[in-house]
Write an enzyme that holds these catalytic residues in place. Structure first.
Site, PDB file in Angstrom:
ATOM      1  N   ASP A 111       0.859  -1.184   0.000  1.00 19.97           N
ATOM      2  CA  ASP A 111       0.000   0.000   0.000  1.00 19.97           C
ATOM      3  C   ASP A 111       0.902   1.244   0.000  1.00 19.97           C
ATOM      4  O   ASP A 111       2.108   1.139   0.212  1.00 19.97           O
ATOM      5  CB  ASP A 111      -0.865  -0.062   1.281  1.00 19.97           C
ATOM      6  CG  ASP A 111      -1.910   1.034   1.347  1.00 19.97           C
ATOM      7  OD1 ASP A 111      -2.282   1.581   0.290  1.00 19.97           O
ATOM      8  OD2 ASP A 111      -2.365   1.346   2.468  1.00 19.97           O
ATOM      9  N   GLU A 123       2.747   4.921  -3.918  1.00 17.05           N
ATOM     10  CA  GLU A 123       2.713   5.870  -5.058  1.00 17.05           C
ATOM     11  C   GLU A 123       4.027   6.643  -5.208  1.00 17.05           C
ATOM     12  O   GLU A 123       4.350   6.936  -6.364  1.00 17.05           O
ATOM     13  CB  GLU A 123       1.532   6.827  -4.888  1.00 17.05           C
ATOM     14  CG  GLU A 123       0.183   6.165  -5.096  1.00 17.05           C
ATOM     15  CD  GLU A 123      -0.209   5.181  -3.977  1.00 17.05           C
ATOM     16  OE1 GLU A 123       0.242   5.391  -2.841  1.00 17.05           O
ATOM     17  OE2 GLU A 123      -0.941   4.229  -4.259  1.00 17.05           O
ATOM     18  N   ASP A 139      -8.865   3.489  -2.713  1.00 17.47           N
ATOM     19  CA  ASP A 139      -9.863   3.919  -1.726  1.00 17.47           C
ATOM     20  C   ASP A 139     -11.126   4.483  -2.367  1.00 17.47           C
ATOM     21  O   ASP A 139     -11.323   5.699  -2.436  1.00 17.47           O
ATOM     22  CB  ASP A 139      -9.250   4.959  -0.787  1.00 17.47           C
ATOM     23  CG  ASP A 139      -8.116   4.370   0.035  1.00 17.47           C
ATOM     24  OD1 ASP A 139      -8.024   3.130   0.122  1.00 17.47           O
ATOM     25  OD2 ASP A 139      -7.321   5.161   0.580  1.00 17.47           O
TER      26      ASP A 139
HETATM   27  O1  MIG Z   1      -3.894   6.016   4.534  1.00 17.70           O
HETATM   28  O2  MIG Z   1      -3.561   0.772   5.651  1.00 17.70           O
HETATM   29  O3  MIG Z   1      -5.821   2.019   0.251  1.00 17.70           O
HETATM   30  O4  MIG Z   1      -6.737  -0.209   1.616  1.00 17.70           O
HETATM   31  O5  MIG Z   1      -6.731  -0.102   4.448  1.00 17.70           O
HETATM   32  C1  MIG Z   1      -4.652   4.865   4.468  1.00 17.70           C
HETATM   33  C2  MIG Z   1      -4.731   1.485   5.780  1.00 17.70           C
HETATM   34  C3  MIG Z   1      -3.736   3.704   4.229  1.00 17.70           C
HETATM   35  C4  MIG Z   1      -4.940   2.923   2.283  1.00 17.70           C
HETATM   36  C5  MIG Z   1      -5.342   1.698   1.536  1.00 17.70           C
HETATM   37  C6  MIG Z   1      -6.359   0.949   2.337  1.00 17.70           C
HETATM   38  C7  MIG Z   1      -5.770   0.570   3.677  1.00 17.70           C
HETATM   39  C8  MIG Z   1      -5.330   1.831   4.419  1.00 17.70           C
HETATM   40  N1  MIG Z   1      -4.374   2.574   3.591  1.00 17.70           N
END
Ligand code: MIG
Length: 801
Positions: free
Chosen positions: A407, A410, A485
């Site tokens: 996650d 980016e 998200d």
């Molecule tokens: O700033 O890890 O897209 O699937 O549950 C949020 C917490 C960070 C974004 C991800 C989401 C995940 C969440 N993350």
């Protein structure tokens, strides 16, 4: 953002007349008087690469997107010239290159039809601030041309009339038309006059595509640095364009383990252990199939990657084993930000080995994410990737985690302008040192790649399973992905449908959305409708932010639970069918989901269809994406289709009303199809498969189907231990013949097929298997349309009364 790509912009420069030409093997070089060199490489008869430099010298040729396994070689290459132009001809394409300005035109070599032509063609603007050029290309849009592709853009399937940006961006609660979002896939498909071609602009800088938005009949693309470097890919079938693009940028390096195609349950966050167990137990208690359960960032100690919060998870190894004994694979999240903490091994080692990204003048790239202030590994350094992959040893080998979810790659940074690294951050880029301007779009991809390599190493002899949020072209070689998200709204259900289709036509089929929506909470109806769509997505996972309530199949009322169970059961029955589609994707680059325009590009009605899609080769599905619906109108593509629920036959090429109460959805099976099914299992491998069901849909005429199977995990299939069955069905007014051709060395565990015959227009009189008349009773005929037949038959001949 650069808005003007056009001539009026005074800073634009153009190539002048060509003064020399040379050929080296499959590559041609054309040099203009003002030192522009156009390099044309014939990759295949239908794939030609165009690459330009404005300074007479090319920099090192390096791409993260193009795979070393890409096919090369052509059947024909002829180069001629006349006064105006050079003419390059392959078995599929003819390319003109204008001698006075380097503009190109592409034709179909057989029909001589024009496929694509430069308008201004290549031009550029000098970039004073960063050096180099802003590189640009404009092409004329042909009459009736439509545009598709570009990865995860949350807009209608047909991109005509719109402009897009490629810059990988964390986009919490994005919506329709938000641009850019998580992925950068600079590949599009043009379709006009029944012919499709693709353009892959392999440039990782911030780039833009304009499809007749700025000027009505012009399509353009440009990037803020790097080279004008693109691949022209000819079809004329759209599915061939996608397959060739996928060949170029890579297919998944191995099949996923079958369980990864099961249902996954996730939430931010399930903790402590007792909560995880409770969720898992509930699935078994309610008999809702589920193969994977997820741990989000709270499993870590203060959000430090590769650590465990011992209060919540005192003995992860035991927990993971207990879950595994009950059929659950545990998947954990791993983010790129490494907490600045001298007591933390991973941080200390990264620092000592000099593996973290640095700013232009030397300081570390410091940014705030979940753990607080962090440094970030430079995943574009091969040594760092190797180190990172080794960090998974304990998680995978010791603890037994079966998959990892990347996650925030980016990369996302909190509370800063742009929500990511500043431009000046330096990257190794596999030895082609550069700034973040060039590395941004591939940073997440390289993290996912390193994670995948670790999983692959330590899961062996099992297959790895990884997931990434950020991606650039080619990431499909390593991981699956989800669409980030989203929000629990009806429109997001529509967006998820489009995004999954678009990712599939952009070479990335292992994709799904957060079922039910990540932000906010769905009501039971929305959740049920989203599950109905989700079971047709290659990656099928419920996920939610958790702060708005529960989002498990039982979180609503029992009616919803029953509907959700019923659809997840359909998913599990269809696993051999989905696995076959995945195998085709991994082998030939054929997308697992096909938008109607890919399925039938010759029918103009399909060019703007968003909602309906083909799952695999034979199943047509269309979600219900509005509340209180009793059904919907949908477009049925040409041909005859069986309603999955009623077996009623409908004729396509038209829009029809289809009934679908909340416990149903529009699903159709192509006539002539043979659909393999497994029994319902609570998780993959729960049951030994004693018999394979073949749902067979009668057709007058001929239809081919295939079923791919193997051990469902491991690598034996690569050595030939797989089972591929090709079925050819031929239906006549009073007979039905099914032939089987078998390939591969894998022995499937079952001995017989349960042949379920749908839509037979006659009563069965007799059955011959491999030319021997058999007693129907002996064959185990059950009623008049179910036959139990030996799995290795060559030909079944069913004769009507
Ligand atoms: O700033 O890890 O897209 O699937 O549950 C949020 C917490 C960070 C974004 C991800 C989401 C995940 C969440 N993350």
């Amino acid at each position: 953002m650069i808005l003007n790509t056009e001539l009026e912009y005074k800073g634009n420069l153009f190539p002048s007349n060509i003064i020399s030409y040379k050929k080296e093997g499959d590559t041609l070089f054309f040099t203009s008087q003002n030192n522009v060199v156009l390099q044309v490489t014939i990759q295949r008869d239908s794939v030609i690469r165009f690459r330009y430099t404005t300074t007479s010298i090319f920099t090192n040729d390096f791409s993260y997107a193009i795979t070393k396994y890409a096919s090369r070689g052509y059947n024909k290459l002829e180069i001629t010239e006349d006064d105006q132009k050079y003419i390059i001809e392959t078995a599929k394409l003819i390319c003109y290159i204008d001698k006075k300005d380097m503009r190109t035109k592409m034709f179909d070599s057989k029909t001589k039809e024009l496929i694509c032509e430069d308008e201004l063609g290549f031009h550029w603007e000098e970039s004073y601030e960063y050096g180099g050029e802003i590189v640009k290309m404009t092409k004329t849009s042909q009459i009736g041309e439509s545009y598709y592709g570009l990865g995860d853009k949350p807009v209608d399937i047909n991109l005509k009339g719109k402009r897009f940006e490629n810059w990988v961006t964390d986009s919490y609660a994005y919506g329709r038309d938000t641009d850019p979002i998580y992925k950068a896939i600079p590949f599009y498909i043009g379709l006009h006059h029944k012919k499709a071609y693709g353009i892959f602009f392999d440039n990782t800088f911030r780039s833009y595509f304009d499809f007749c938005n700025e000027r009505r009949n012009i399509t353009s693309f440009w990037a803020q640095g790097g080279e004008m470097n693109y691949y022209f890919i000819y079809g004329p079938e759209m599915s061939d364009v996608v397959a060739n693009y996928t060949d170029l940028t890579g297919k998944p390096h191995q099949l996923p383990p079958l369980w990864a195609l099961g249902y996954h349950q996730c939430k931010w966050s399930y903790y402590p252990e007792s909560n995880v167990k409770e969720i898992a137990n509930k699935f078994r208690e309610l008999q809702i199939p589920c193969d994977a359960i997820y741990l989000d960032i709270d499993y870590m100690e203060g959000f430090r990657c590769f650590t465990w919060n011992k209060e919540y998870f005192p003995d992860p190894k035991r927990m993971v084993k207990e879950l595994a004994d009950d059929g659950f694979k545990t998947i954990v999240i791993i983010d790129p930000g490494i907490k600045i903490d001298m007591e933390y091994d991973v941080f200390k080692e990264g620092l000592e080995k000099d593996y973290f990204c640095k700013r232009a003048d030397g300081p570390y790239m410091k940014g705030k994410v979940w753990p607080g202030e962090c440094y970030f590994p430079d995943f574009t350094n091969p040594e760092v990737r190797e180190w990172w992959s080794d960090l998974f040893k304990e998680l995978v080998e010791e603890v037994g985690v079966a998959g990892v979810w990347n996650d925030m790659n980016e990369p996302a940074v909190m509370d800063v302008p742009g929500k990511t690294f500043p431009n000046d951050v330096r990257h190794n880029y596999d030895g082609n040192h550069c700034s973040h301007r060039k590395a941004h779009n591939i940073y997440g991809m390289q993290m996912a790649r390193a994670t995948y390599q670790g999983l692959k190493k330590f899961s062996y002899p099992k297959r790895p399973f990884a997931i990434t949020r950020a991606a650039y072209s080619g990431t499909q070689r390593y991981t699956s992905s989800w669409t980030g998200d989203n929000v629990a709204t009806w429109d997001h259900l529509n967006i998820a449908n489009i995004q999954a289709q678009r990712m599939c036509m952009s070479g990335f089929s292992f994709i799904g959305s957060d079922i039910g929506g990540f932000a906010e909470q769905p009501n039971g109806e929305l959740y049920a409708r989203w599950i109905q769509l989700g079971i047709f997505h290659p990656f099928c996972r419920t996920h939610s932010s958790g702060d708005h309530g529960d989002q498990e199949p039982w979180a609503f009322d029992s009616n919803i639970t029953n509907i959700v169970r019923k659809f997840i059961e359909i998913r599990y029955q269809l696993l051999p069918y989905l696995y076959t589609a995945f195998w085709r994707y991994a082998n030939e680059g054929i997308p697992i989901l096909k938008s109607l325009v890919i399925f039938d590009q010759d029918d103009q009605h399909t060019h703007y269809r968003n909602d309906e899609f083909i799952f695999g080769e034979k199943i047509l599905a269309c979600p219900i994406a509005e509340p209180n619906a009793k059904g919907r109108r949908m477009f049925i593509p040409r041909g005859k289709w069986y309603n999955f629920w009623t077996n009623e036959i409908v004729t396509g090429g038209q829009e029809l009303w289809v009934d679908a109460d909340l416990d149903s959805m529009p699903i159709f099976i192509k006539e002539g199809a043979v659909i393999p099914k497994y029994p319902i299992q609570q998780y993959v491998g729960e049951k030994k498969i004693e018999e394979l069901v073949l749902d067979t849909y009668f057709k007058i005429g001929k239809e081919k189907s295939e079923v791919y199977e193997d051990a469902h995990d491991g690598y034996d299939y690569i050595k030939g231990r797989y089972s591929l069955r090709n079925f050819t069905l031929v239906g006549k007014e009073s007979s039905l013949t099914i032939q089987q051709f078998k390939f591969g060395k894998y022995t499937t565990p079952y001995k017989t097929f349960e042949l379920k015959l749908h839509g037979l227009p006659f009563k069965i009189d007799s059955v011959e298997v491999d030319n021997e008349k058999v007693d129907i009773k002996k064959l185990g005929s059950n009623g008049d349309n179910i036959l139990i037949v030996p799995k290795d038959f060559t030909e079944i001949h069913i004769i009507g009364k």
